[in-house]
Design an enzyme around this catalytic site. Structure first.
Site, short mmCIF file in Angstrom:
data_model
loop_
_atom_site.label_atom_id
_atom_site.label_comp_id
_atom_site.label_asym_id
_atom_site.label_seq_id
_atom_site.Cartn_x
_atom_site.Cartn_y
_atom_site.Cartn_z
N SER A 39 30.96 52.10 46.73
CA SER A 39 30.47 50.98 47.55
C SER A 39 29.59 50.04 46.75
CB SER A 39 29.69 51.51 48.76
OG SER A 39 28.43 52.03 48.34
N GLY A 96 26.65 50.81 44.13
CA GLY A 96 26.88 50.17 42.85
C GLY A 96 25.71 49.32 42.39
N GLU A 145 33.39 49.35 39.71
CA GLU A 145 34.54 48.97 40.53
C GLU A 145 34.11 49.21 41.98
OE1 GLU A 145 37.10 47.60 39.23
OE2 GLU A 145 36.71 48.02 37.13
N CYS A 196 39.84 49.89 48.49
CA CYS A 196 38.96 48.74 48.21
C CYS A 196 39.72 47.42 48.20
CB CYS A 196 38.25 48.95 46.88
SG CYS A 196 39.37 49.20 45.47
#
Length: 486
Positions: A233, A237, A254, A288
């Site tokens: 998330s 992140g 990512e 994602c």
């Protein structure tokens, strides 16, 4: 049930399988039927340190190993995956509720990325650059960073762990992997077992199953790793990036997305419907790159919506072991409750449910919403589940504005009868990736993968993986004699 769940319910540190010594256990459940798959005592801060120290010790010799010798390990690992593909697919279905189609999709990509890692071992090249100083030779070497810490997510755990672990190892690094606590086997210890059997020397890949409740920030603060590769998330992140910056580490992030699939007025509607349904509902929307928003030109909105809704109603929800199932369970009850809360909020704000999926335990049926207010926060955020927002627009200018009106910038797609019109549209979107006449969910071994804005930092795959897990070193050689001012 696969013996993997009993055999691999341990920590893997310095080439040894052993239990953790923490004060509590990670319980691995099947999200479809709540069957207990495994129990793993968590690793402590001390065991994280042991893993990193083992990696640091093993890495120097590995970096000096002939890359053709390193390459052979990955060739054997690929054969092991191919030989056990059905068993691994069953594990993915059981541990994370992936459907058979999803498990096949994940394994296909995992094999492709492993094949790329075989080639990646031979890719680092040095350069000799000219110098303004007479007699000087400038050599630029590309070398491993040393030790890489990898934190992987629950949605594509086998693939997304492998995607960082294999290239980092192929390039001469050692790795410590922390899989998500909901997928400790598929995302962690299974990889350790495969590489162990493939002949990877002990200490080069370590897997610690643990949680921040036990270790805090020790995994990313530790002085040994030079790069942290995190997939998850944007909230977590951001924290990872902050800690890495404080400790002068490189972060490869990512993160989440809020992708849009755009249907222009000249699109092939049947094809666009197929692409949109896949892009939103693959793996229950827990991707994602999934298309949270489907934007449709007002001139074709009614026709598209009718076909889209009809197709969504055909999606079978249920047991992921059933080959006919398209939508299996989400990962846990917290996720199921969050998705239900999103739908309730949208309806309270005035949205209309064209399809309203029911929730039974972790099974969440697909929901199609329209009429979400343009200023709703829901259109700005990532929804990690089988819920889609249909949004009409008037002309390309409005479409571009709506697509970009989000803090995320990962993926997206546009459908049009004119390829170059689609490319021109794609260039105006603030994302790391965008696809013309296709879905939003794509990943290929040699094409840069990553996002803009809150969707991440850096890229993976191909040449960008080389940049992520190596560094450059300048060594100059003076063949003559330099002159010094004093």
């Amino acid at each position: 049930m696969s013996s993997y769940f009993t055999d691999l319910a341990q920590q893997y540190i310095d080439g040894e399988w052993r239990p953790g010594t923490g004060s509590w256990d990670v319980i691995d459940f099947n999200p479809y039927d709540d069957e207990k798959l495994a129990s793993i005592t968590v690793a402590t801060v001390d065991e994280v340190d042991q893993a990193y120290q083992a990696a640091a010790r093993a890495q120097k010799k590995w970096a000096e190993t002939n890359p053709y010798t390193r390459r052979a390990v990955f060739e054997r690992a690929l054969r092991l995956i191919e030989d056990r593909e059905q068993e691994i697919a069953d594990l993915i279905i059981a541990e994370l509720g992936g459907t058979r189609v999803k498990a096949g999709f994940e394994l296909h990509l995992a094999k492709e990325f492993l094949r790329e890692s075989i080639h990646l071992a031979l890719r680092p090249e040095g350069r000799i650059l000219p110098s303004p100083t007479e007699g000087k030779e400038n050599r630029v070497y590309r070398v491993p960073v040393g030790v890489v810490g990898v934190i992987s997510p629950f949605n594509f755990p086998f693939l997304l762990s492998l995607k960082s672990v294999a290239p980092a190892l192929a390039l001469g690094n050692a790795v410590v992997l922390k899989p998500h606590q909901n997928t400790p086997i598929a995302g962690g210890t299974l990889l350790a077992k495969i590489f162990e059997e493939a002949g990877l020397p002990g200490g080069l890949l370590n897997v610690v199953v643990t949680d921040i409740a036990e270790i805090g920030d020790a995994f990313i603060e530790h002085p040994v790793p030079k790069v942290i590769s995190f997939t998850g998330s944007d909230k977590v992140g951001r924290h990872v990036a902050t800690v890495c910056a404080k400790h002068f580490k490189r972060a490869v992030l990512e993160l989440g997305g809020n992708s849009a699939l755009v249907v222009l007025d000249d699109a092939d509607l049947d094809y666009a419907v197929d692409a949109a349904v896949f892009s939103r509902f693959v793996h229950q929307g827990q991707v994602c790159m999934a298309a949270n928003r489907v934007l449709v030109d007002a001139s074709v909105a009614d026709e598209f919506t009718e076909r889209f809704v009809a197709k969504v109603r055909t999606l079978k929800v249920g047991d992921p072991r059933d080959p006919e199932t398209v939508i299996g369970p989400v990962i846990n009850s917290a996720q199921a409750n969050a998705i239900s809360g999103t739908v309730e909020q949208a309806l309270a704000e005035g949205a209309t449910a064209l399809v309203r999926g029911s929730t039974t335990n972790n099974l969440v049926g697909p929901t199609v919403l329209t009429g979400v207010p343009a200023d709703s926060a829901l259109l700005q955020q990532e929804v990690f589940g089988p819920v889609v927002f249909l949004v009409p627009f008037d002309g390309e200018e409005e479409a571009v504005r709506i697509v970009n009106d989000t803090p995320y910038g990962l993926s997206g797609a546009v459908h049009t009868g004119d390829i170059e019109r689609g490319v021109a549209f794609a260039k105006r979107i603030d994302t790391g990736m965008f696809h013309v006449n296709d879905g939003t969910v794509h990943d290929e071994p040699i094409v840069p993968f990553g996002g803009e804005k809150h969707s991440g930092l850096g890229r993976l795959n191909g040449e960008t993986t080389l940049e992520a897990f190596t560094t450059v070193k300048w060594i100059s050689v003076q063949h003559g004699r330099s002159g010094f001012p004093f």
